[in-house]
Design an enzyme around this catalytic site. Sequence first.
Site, mmCIF file in Angstrom:
data_model
loop_
_atom_site.group_PDB
_atom_site.id
_atom_site.type_symbol
_atom_site.label_atom_id
_atom_site.label_comp_id
_atom_site.label_asym_id
_atom_site.label_seq_id
_atom_site.Cartn_x
_atom_site.Cartn_y
_atom_site.Cartn_z
ATOM 1 N N ARG A 199 -46.950 -18.253 -83.099
ATOM 2 C CA ARG A 199 -45.527 -17.950 -82.878
ATOM 3 C C ARG A 199 -44.936 -17.229 -84.086
ATOM 4 O O ARG A 199 -44.106 -16.330 -83.937
ATOM 5 C CB ARG A 199 -44.726 -19.220 -82.582
ATOM 6 C CG ARG A 199 -45.016 -19.808 -81.242
ATOM 7 C CD ARG A 199 -44.486 -18.891 -80.153
ATOM 8 N NE ARG A 199 -44.677 -19.533 -78.871
ATOM 9 C CZ ARG A 199 -45.075 -18.912 -77.775
ATOM 10 N NH1 ARG A 199 -45.304 -17.619 -77.789
ATOM 11 N NH2 ARG A 199 -45.234 -19.545 -76.659
ATOM 12 N N GLU A 224 -46.122 -13.858 -83.746
ATOM 13 C CA GLU A 224 -45.411 -13.245 -82.627
ATOM 14 C C GLU A 224 -44.005 -12.770 -83.036
ATOM 15 O O GLU A 224 -43.529 -11.736 -82.560
ATOM 16 C CB GLU A 224 -45.315 -14.247 -81.479
ATOM 17 C CG GLU A 224 -44.722 -13.698 -80.210
ATOM 18 C CD GLU A 224 -44.688 -14.737 -79.103
ATOM 19 O OE1 GLU A 224 -45.046 -14.374 -77.976
ATOM 20 O OE2 GLU A 224 -44.290 -15.892 -79.381
ATOM 21 N N SER A 249 -41.412 -7.609 -101.110
ATOM 22 C CA SER A 249 -42.594 -8.165 -101.767
ATOM 23 C C SER A 249 -42.975 -9.519 -101.187
ATOM 24 O O SER A 249 -42.108 -10.337 -100.889
ATOM 25 C CB SER A 249 -42.334 -8.330 -103.268
ATOM 26 O OG SER A 249 -43.450 -8.929 -103.905
#
Length: 169
Positions: A110, A113, A136
């Site tokens: 997730r 995702e 960064s």
Amino acid sequence: MAQQGTSSGHPIAVLNNDIVHRLPAQSPMLFAAKKEKNLSFETIAQALGREEVAVAALFYGQAKASPEDIANLSKVLGISEEELNKTEMTGWPDRGRQMEMPPKEPLVYRLFEIVQNYGYAYKAVMNEKFGDGIMSAITFSTKVEREVDEKGEWCKITLRGKWLPYSRF
């Protein structure tokens, strides 16, 4: 004595044996001591004066331990400094080896995702706010917080990275 368990009342995180083969040799020892003492990453982080995710990264071999980290881990986990110093904890981490791509673990997937679905949206907004560059992941901090309201429990993840403008050459 350090607080045992988690402040949320949920069980502590323990080592998943399915990934042990991808972790450094010290990971099982660290997780075993954590489990034996029933310590959360929150509690260990307080003892080390670090953020929870940074401490978890030490356990997974994704961060380098300082001499102070070793001394404090020794105290809180009951593992001698000598034994901890014999591990790879003070060496250069081999980040990224721990995970298959794409990730198969649902929670990790997730997170992947989120970047898959919103990565270009984040990029566009960041470029508008900061110009051409990148955030960064080296000069970086992160925090996980729990929020509760009338709609339920919410997970708030803060990612804070130094903005690095691209140089013209």
